[in-house]
Design a protein around this motif. Structure first.
Motif, mmCIF file in Angstrom:
data_model
loop_
_atom_site.group_PDB
_atom_site.id
_atom_site.type_symbol
_atom_site.label_atom_id
_atom_site.label_comp_id
_atom_site.label_asym_id
_atom_site.label_seq_id
_atom_site.Cartn_x
_atom_site.Cartn_y
_atom_site.Cartn_z
ATOM 1 N N LEU A 205 -0.336 88.693 3.916
ATOM 2 C CA LEU A 205 -0.131 90.071 4.301
ATOM 3 C C LEU A 205 1.158 90.165 4.871
ATOM 4 O O LEU A 205 2.032 89.465 5.387
ATOM 5 N N VAL A 206 1.679 91.333 4.171
ATOM 6 C CA VAL A 206 3.124 91.776 4.612
ATOM 7 C C VAL A 206 3.109 92.901 5.740
ATOM 8 O O VAL A 206 2.441 93.810 5.021
ATOM 9 N N ILE A 207 3.610 92.818 6.603
ATOM 10 C CA ILE A 207 3.085 93.848 8.031
ATOM 11 C C ILE A 207 4.575 94.007 8.391
ATOM 12 O O ILE A 207 5.337 93.360 9.020
ATOM 13 N N VAL A 208 4.584 95.532 8.824
ATOM 14 C CA VAL A 208 5.756 95.861 9.726
ATOM 15 C C VAL A 208 5.393 96.522 11.023
ATOM 16 O O VAL A 208 4.395 96.887 11.116
ATOM 17 N N GLY A 209 6.081 96.529 11.974
ATOM 18 C CA GLY A 209 5.891 96.929 13.264
ATOM 19 C C GLY A 209 7.063 96.669 14.229
ATOM 20 O O GLY A 209 8.167 95.919 13.961
ATOM 21 N N LYS A 210 6.843 97.196 15.275
ATOM 22 C CA LYS A 210 7.702 96.915 16.696
ATOM 23 C C LYS A 210 7.665 95.251 16.858
ATOM 24 O O LYS A 210 6.544 94.652 16.645
ATOM 25 N N THR A 211 8.868 94.660 17.261
ATOM 26 C CA THR A 211 8.929 93.439 17.469
ATOM 27 C C THR A 211 7.867 92.906 18.400
ATOM 28 O O THR A 211 7.417 91.925 18.183
ATOM 29 N N GLU A 212 7.550 93.550 19.751
ATOM 30 C CA GLU A 212 6.741 93.164 20.327
ATOM 31 C C GLU A 212 5.253 93.155 20.047
ATOM 32 O O GLU A 212 4.547 92.356 20.354
ATOM 33 N N ASP A 213 4.991 94.287 19.186
ATOM 34 C CA ASP A 213 3.729 94.256 18.763
ATOM 35 C C ASP A 213 3.629 93.175 17.614
ATOM 36 O O ASP A 213 2.285 92.631 17.668
ATOM 37 N N LEU A 214 4.595 92.817 16.794
ATOM 38 C CA LEU A 214 4.205 91.786 15.670
ATOM 39 C C LEU A 214 3.996 90.566 16.697
ATOM 40 O O LEU A 214 3.094 89.777 15.995
ATOM 41 N N SER A 215 4.781 90.269 17.652
ATOM 42 C CA SER A 215 4.441 88.979 18.313
ATOM 43 C C SER A 215 3.050 88.839 18.994
ATOM 44 O O SER A 215 2.404 87.933 18.728
ATOM 45 N N GLU A 216 2.654 90.075 19.432
ATOM 46 C CA GLU A 216 1.333 90.204 19.810
ATOM 47 C C GLU A 216 0.245 89.971 18.650
ATOM 48 O O GLU A 216 -0.765 88.996 18.823
ATOM 49 N N LEU A 217 0.414 90.471 17.750
ATOM 50 C CA LEU A 217 -0.300 90.098 16.216
ATOM 51 C C LEU A 217 -0.071 88.605 16.008
ATOM 52 O O LEU A 217 -1.141 87.790 15.677
ATOM 53 N N GLU A 218 0.921 88.032 16.069
ATOM 54 C CA GLU A 218 1.020 86.710 15.632
ATOM 55 C C GLU A 218 0.251 85.893 16.697
ATOM 56 O O GLU A 218 -0.440 84.891 16.211
ATOM 57 N N LEU A 219 0.394 85.988 17.884
ATOM 58 C CA LEU A 219 -0.422 85.188 18.940
ATOM 59 C C LEU A 219 -1.722 85.472 18.613
ATOM 60 O O LEU A 219 -2.583 84.426 18.749
ATOM 61 N N SER A 220 -2.112 86.334 18.377
ATOM 62 C CA SER A 220 -3.538 86.901 18.392
ATOM 63 C C SER A 220 -4.275 86.114 17.083
ATOM 64 O O SER A 220 -5.505 85.427 16.923
#
Length: 224
Positions: A205-220
């Motif tokens: 998956l290639v995903i774009v977003g704000k840095t803090e939102d991407l970090s939340e997604l990565e952790l989840s």
């Protein structure tokens, strides 16, 4: 006779510079490698078009190499910030069309911007970002910083996403991030996938977003 391919000059044959020069050569471009060290020049001479031992802070030496005729010049000088800045100044005065310079830190980068470098790169910082994001989630294959606030991640689809579609995953409503593409193997890519597209085993998956939102997604989405 018109040039058929771009010509590159890379100054500084440390780890970063030699890697850039070697990759450009592999891609079929003409590459001039420059370093003050005869030993480093000998080490790279077999896989670049030309290799020259020269002091990049010597204006006459740089002028004699005809660097203004190269499409792109990359300054990859390592720890010597003063030499990096002086070399960049000389190259701008010589009229190099595109100048890309490696920076050691933010202050060095600001000076290079003032000088007029077309692009400043931070390889150590960028590698640190990639390593940090991979540590957050081993599924992260690549992280690209678009700005201080936004980024793009390439993420191997976690096991729990396989067989589900994007609507079911709720990446946008839950994490405020957008899926730009889904890679299926090496040759098949779905650009701007729709909500009904199903994730398959091995997809990326290639995903774009704000840095803090991407970090939340990565952790989840972290596994293991």
């Amino acid at each position: 006779m018109a040039k058929t391919k771009k010509q590159y000059a890379v100054i500084g044959m440390g780890r970063f510079g030699s890697s850039v020069a070697q990759e450009l050569s592999k891609l079929g471009f003409d590459v001039l490698a420059i370093d003050a060290s005869e030993q480093r020049i000998q080490e790279v001479s077999n896989w670049v078009t030309h290799a020259v031992a020269a002091d990049s802070t010597d204006e006459e030496a740089m002028r004699s190499l005809g660097l203004r005729n190269f499409d792109v010049v990359i300054v990859a000088i390592g720890e010597d910030i003063q030499a990096s800045i002086l070399t960049s100044l000389i190259l701008k005065e010589l009229g190099v069309p595109e100048l890309i310079v490696k920076a050691q830190n933010a202050l060095h980068g600001k000076v290079l911007d003032k000088i007029g470098a077309n692009k400043v790169v931070f390889p150590e910082r960028d590698m640190g970002l990639r390593v940090a994001h991979h540590l957050i989630s081993p599924n992260i294959l690549e992280y690209i910083e678009l700005s201080d606030d936004y980024g793009i991640v390439e993420m191997k689809a976690p096991r729990f996403t396989i067989g589900r579609n994007l609507m079911q995953l709720e990446i946008r409503p839950k994490f405020r991030c957008n899926v730009l593409a889904i890679k299926h193997g090496t040759d098949n890519v779905t650009i701007s996938p729709n909500a009904e597209d199903v994730i398959r085993d091995g997809d990326v998956l290639v995903i774009v977003g704000k840095t803090e939102d991407l970090s939340e997604l990565e952790l989840s989405y972290a596994e293991g």
